[in-house]
Each structure stands twice: as structure tokens, then as C-alpha cells.
Design a protein around this motif. Structure first.
Motif, mmCIF file in Angstrom:
data_model
loop_
_atom_site.group_PDB
_atom_site.id
_atom_site.type_symbol
_atom_site.label_atom_id
_atom_site.label_comp_id
_atom_site.label_asym_id
_atom_site.label_seq_id
_atom_site.Cartn_x
_atom_site.Cartn_y
_atom_site.Cartn_z
ATOM 1 N N GLU A 192 1.072 -1.221 -0.121
ATOM 2 C CA GLU A 192 -0.081 -0.070 -0.030
ATOM 3 C C GLU A 192 0.732 1.208 0.184
ATOM 4 O O GLU A 192 1.766 1.423 0.741
ATOM 5 C CB GLU A 192 -1.001 -0.195 1.280
ATOM 6 C CG GLU A 192 -1.918 0.914 1.422
ATOM 7 C CD GLU A 192 -2.846 0.967 2.595
ATOM 8 O OE1 GLU A 192 -3.433 0.042 2.515
ATOM 9 O OE2 GLU A 192 -2.573 1.676 3.601
ATOM 10 N N THR B 232 0.317 5.322 -0.388
ATOM 11 C CA THR B 232 -0.813 6.518 -0.357
ATOM 12 C C THR B 232 -0.185 7.835 -0.421
ATOM 13 O O THR B 232 0.851 8.047 0.494
ATOM 14 C CB THR B 232 -1.710 6.112 0.958
ATOM 15 O OG1 THR B 232 -2.103 5.100 1.208
ATOM 16 C CG2 THR B 232 -2.403 7.509 1.135
ATOM 17 N N ARG C 10 -3.347 4.660 -3.654
ATOM 18 C CA ARG C 10 -4.439 5.394 -2.946
ATOM 19 C C ARG C 10 -4.092 6.909 -2.849
ATOM 20 O O ARG C 10 -2.886 7.383 -2.452
ATOM 21 C CB ARG C 10 -4.443 4.974 -1.576
ATOM 22 C CG ARG C 10 -4.535 3.527 -1.143
ATOM 23 C CD ARG C 10 -4.580 3.151 0.271
ATOM 24 N NE ARG C 10 -5.757 3.583 0.966
ATOM 25 C CZ ARG C 10 -6.759 2.921 0.945
ATOM 26 N NH1 ARG C 10 -7.174 1.721 0.392
ATOM 27 N NH2 ARG C 10 -8.012 3.320 1.598
ATOM 28 N N THR D 226 -7.483 4.055 -5.311
ATOM 29 C CA THR D 226 -8.261 3.946 -4.405
ATOM 30 C C THR D 226 -8.560 5.336 -3.885
ATOM 31 O O THR D 226 -7.488 5.844 -3.540
ATOM 32 C CB THR D 226 -7.930 3.089 -3.444
ATOM 33 O OG1 THR D 226 -8.234 1.821 -3.855
ATOM 34 C CG2 THR D 226 -9.006 3.191 -2.342
ATOM 35 N N SER E 91 -7.941 0.984 4.109
ATOM 36 C CA SER E 91 -6.365 1.390 4.057
ATOM 37 C C SER E 91 -5.812 0.443 5.323
ATOM 38 O O SER E 91 -5.945 0.885 6.701
ATOM 39 C CB SER E 91 -6.316 2.906 4.520
ATOM 40 O OG SER E 91 -5.136 3.091 4.833
#
Length: 498
Positions: free
Chosen positions: A273, A275, A299, A338, A439
Motif C-alpha cells: 500500500e 498512499t 491510494r 483508491t 487502508s
């Protein structure tokens, strides 16, 4: 409010329990500040007003903790009892027992005076989900974990449901993490301008433009050093979050350099992930989004806070609802991101009807995540220094209740939450997500599931050891200070007990 901590037959370090008393004071009476008078407590109920007298009395079998609350010409007494033998346990267990009793006795007295329970009952602190998560990990069924929230802490049914949803997500996150994994936070302390409610460390970019490029150079250097440190310690990066400030205040070239440094110096094979908090629509451009997409950012955020133009104006955000729609369309056109969108309940000039319009407009855009914040009056914010007329606690509660109903109807589930000091109505911030788009970083950070190494301006590293003990190490808050102290920052990082 005056606070006396007394006892006629127990020798206890009363100053050690000031924090517990102050936590409950802040929960029950947010505008009050504690005072600890010299001398004995008053012997007449008429001698004081706006005061609490805590008394710890040990009996043969049971010990009483009482909180006598004197306020507005009235008095209420809350009493909690526990086995006296618990005072003979090791010091840390005694501290936990007495703190728990002190807070609960104060809560009983306070809610008798107020005439109602609070949404989160007697729970204090910013992370109410930790309690049911712990119970679930120890083998409790969800119904048992929720029962503790109801019967011991008197948490309301809606908040219990929120806590249990988030606790189940927390357990799922814990089970997905490996012992050698850490997360990374990258702090970009620049914004186009400062919002009325904001207390985050950020500098208006037009006032410190000469610092932006040197900051990017320094951050690249810190990233390189962090990568070498993690490699030596045998740690792997699981999630990365670039926040601030507003990271997309940086130019496309600066974003490209920082993201390239992450790829070059950190082993990202296990990173699931990445972001980047775009946030302000006035910083989002197709060129910047292309850079994010090229580097595998999965993200991003487009944070309106409100879709009511008058509320935005009063907050000092130089954009309109139409700008939010433009930025959102650009994000969707740029890649498979996302998207999170933030809203704040309780902003100056807002109403339940206006907040419902904002939420419905955001839902119509169909972002994967929506975070519903409750306004908190933060030290350092212009709103704290120059308060404006705010919606009542009842109006804020109506905003949150309608939001929960609309979000659940839209198929979203709550997956993390936290509370803050000076928050309207003693409510909470909740992250909602379409199932499967939660998340992981947000859960890790809010529930303190593993160590988070922070780089950049204002970042706070949180090291969690094998016993769950947390130690914080803060980077300098402001860009100029960060640049001046970079050598010291890098040297300190080498000493971290990762």
C-alpha cells in the motif's frame, strides 16, 4: 475545576493519578481546566463549588473510591468498590486498579449531574477500539467483547457497534502482518494556505518557496539513510503514507524525485500500500497525478471537508464544490486509484441539512473510502484562537447519525476510528470503506499495530517493542528547522531500537 485527591487510611502517590482525573474531567466538562489546591479538602459542601473531592478508603474486604462532585450549587457522589486485596498487588497493577476506579467514580458523579451518559461512556483516550480488539485476540466472542463495553464502560449502542466493526478489522490487520515489517510515514510540511481549523505542521508555500527545493533534497537524503538502516535491521516496509501538509503542493518533478528515492533505497517488494494525501483540490493537476500513477501509488485523497461553498469560504479554503468535482474527475482519468474523501461534521456555519447535502454529493461520486471527522478545537488552529459560532453538540450528533445511515445504505463499513481532545460532543472520527478497500496503514497507525518510521517535516516515529511498549521520536516541525538539524536527525535515526 478544583480537584482534591484524599485518603484517611491509604498511603498513595496522589500526583500520579492527576492524569486519570484530568482525562475524565476533559471528557465530562471539556471547557474546564484542573486546579490542585494546597491544603486540606473542604469539610462543608457549601464551602466550594465547581470542585471534585476524590477519597480512597480501604476497608477490611472492600476499598471505596468516591468522587464528590460540587457544581452549580448541587452535589453528586459517585462510588466504585473493588477488593481491598488488589491494593497489595504489584505497583503497576495497583495503579491500573486505582486509576480505573477514580475515573469511573468521577464518571458516575458527572453523568448524574448532567442527566445523561456520554456517547463513549467512561472510555477516555483516543483509541477506544483497543479494548475490544484485545478481548477478541484473547479469545472472547464478539458478543462478549461488546458486553464489556456496555456493562463496564457504559458505551452507547451505536458506538459499541462502531467499535466492534473496527475491532474486527483490527484483528484482521494484525493477522496479516509479519514480525519483521514496519510502515513508513513521509511528512511534507507545506500547504497552499492554512485552513481555519488546522493545527497540523504546515507552512504556506507562497511564504517559504525558497525552502521547498532544499527540503526535497534533504528528504531524499533521509530516505536513503532510512533504507540503509532498515536493511541493516532486517526490516521490510509494508505500507507507506505520504501526508502533511499537502504533499501535492510539491511540483511534479519534486514528487517524482521523492517517489524515485523510495523505489531506489527501500525494499518495496513487500509493500502492499502506497498512499499520497493529495487533499486540497487546488493542488491537484493531471501532471502530478501522472507522476503518482507512474510510481505505483494506489491510494490518493481528494478532501472537500464540505461541499457547501459558504462553509468552505469560512474555513479559508480557496476552492469551491465545483473544484472538488474537477479534481475528482482528474483523479479518475489518471489511473486506477483508491480514493478517499474527508468530510468534517461541526464546521462553522454548517447545519445537519448542509452536512447531509455534502455527504450525498460525495456519495454520488462513489469514492472507495469516506472519512467522517468530527471538528476538534485544536491548539495552534486559528479557530481555537478566534472561535466562531459552531453547531451545537446536538446538531453534530444529528450530522453523524445521518451519515452513518447513509454510508451503511451505500454499502460502506467502518474500519478505523479515533477520538481527539476538545472534540465536539465527545464524538469521534471514523473511516468508512467499501469492503476490500480499507487502508491498512490507517489501521496500523490508529491501533499502533507495529512500528512506523517517520521521515520529513513534523513526522513522529513510533517504535513498538515486543511487549507492546510505544516510544516516540519526533522530527523537527518546521521546514527551516528540519533543514538545519538534518545531520542530527540522521544520527538519531541510527539509534532507534527498531
Amino acid at each position: 475545576m478544583k480537584l482534591w485527591l484524599t485518603s484517611d487510611n491509604v498511603d498513595w502517590d496522589r500526583s500520579r493519578y492527576h492524569y486519570a482525573a484530568e482525562q475524565m474531567l476533559l471528557t465530562l466538562f471539556p471547557t474546564e481546566r484542573p486546579e490542585y489546591p494546597d491544603g486540606p479538602s473542604p469539610t462543608s459542601l457549601a464551602a466550594e463549588d465547581n470542585a471534585v473531592i476524590f477519597t480512597l478508603h480501604r476497608g477490611k474486604k472492600l476499598t471505596n473510591m468516591s468522587a464528590l462532585l460540587l457544581r452549580d450549587g448541587r452535589w453528586n457522589n459517585g462510588v466504585v468498590r473493588f477488593p481491598s486485596e488488589q491494593l497489595d498487588e504489584p505497583p503497576e497493577r495497583v495503579y491500573h486498579t486505582v486509576s480505573h476506579a477514580l475515573k469511573h467514580s468521577f464518571y458516575k458523579a458527572g453523568t448524574m449531574l448532567l442527566g445523561h451518559d456520554l456517547p463513549w461512556g467512561s472510555l477516555t483516550g483516543v483509541r477506544p477500539v483497543k479494548l475490544p480488539t484485545k478481548a477478541l485476540l484473547e479469545g472472547a466472542a464478539p458478543a462478549q467483547a461488546e458486553k464489556e463495553l456496555a456493562e463496564v464502560y457504559r458505551v452507547s449502542a451505536p458506538r459499541r457497534a462502531l467499535a466492534m466493526d473496527c475491532a474486527l478489522q483490527s484483528v484482521k490487520a494484525i493477522q496479516s502482518l509479519a514480525p519483521d515489517e514496519v510502515s513508513l510515514y513521509i511528512g511534507i510540511p507545506f500547504c497552499p494556505s492554512r485552513c481555519l481549523y488546522c493545527s497540523f505542521i504546515s507552512a504556506a508555500v507562497d511564504q517559504c518557496l525558497p525552502l521547498v527545493e532544499p527540503f526535497a533534497d534533504a528528504l531524499v537524503r533521509e530516505i536513503k539513510a532510512a533504507g540503509a538502516l532498515l536493511q541493516r535491521r532486517g526490516k521490510r516496509v509494508r505500507t507507506i503514507y505520504m501526508g502533511g501538509g499537502t504533499p501535492t503542493t510539491l511540483s511534479p518533478a519534486q514528487l517524482d524525485r521523492i517517489l524515485s528515492a523510495l523505489e531506489a533505497h527501500l525494499g518495496l517488494s513487500r509493500c502492499t500500500e502506497l498512499t499520497v494525501e493529495a487533499g486540497r483540490p487546488d493542488t491537484i493537476t493531471p501532471e502530478k497525478l501522472a507522476v503518482l500513477a507512474d510510481h505505483g501509488v494506489g491510494r490518493v485523497s481528494v478532501n472537500p471537508q464540505s461541499m457547501e461553498d459558504e462553509v468552505l469560504r469560512r474555513m479559508g479554503r480557496p476552492h469551491t464544490a465545483a473544484d472538488i468535482h474537477r479534481a475528482y474527475a482528474q483523479v479518475r482519468a489518471a489511473g486506477d486509484f483508491t480514493v478517499n474523501m474527508d468530510l468534517i461534521a461541526g464546521l462553522p456555519g454548517d447545519s445537519p441539512e448542509g452536512f447531509a447535502r455534502s455527504l450525498n454529493e460525495v456519495l454520488s461520486m462513489s469514492p472507495e473510502n469516506i472519512t467522517v471527522h468530527t471538528l476538534a478545537l485544536k491548539k495552534g488552529s486559528r479557530l481555537m484562537e478566534h472561535p466562531e459560532e459552531l453547531p451545537t453538540d446536538g446538531a453534530v450528533e444529528a450530522m453523524l447519525n445521518s451519515a452513518w445511515a447513509a454510508l451503511r445504505e451505500a454499502g460502506c463499513v467502518p474500519y478505523y476510528l479515533y477520538r481527539q481532545k476538545y472534540m465536539s460532543g465527545s464524538f469521534e472520527n471514523v473511516g468508512w470503506a467499501k469492503p476490500g478497500t480499507e487502508s491498512l496503514y490507517n489501521i496500523i497507525m490508529m491501533e499502533e499495530l507495529h512500528s512506523v518510521l517517520a521521515l520529513g517535516g513534523g513526522g513522529v516515529t513510533k517504535i513498538i517493542d515486543g511487549d507492546g511498549k510505544l516510544t516516540r521520536y519526533a522530527n523537527p516541525k518546521y521546514p527551516k528547522e528540519y533543514l538545519e538539524r538534518l545531520d542530527h536527525i540522521l544520527a538519531e535515526k541510527e539509534t532507534l531500537p527498531l
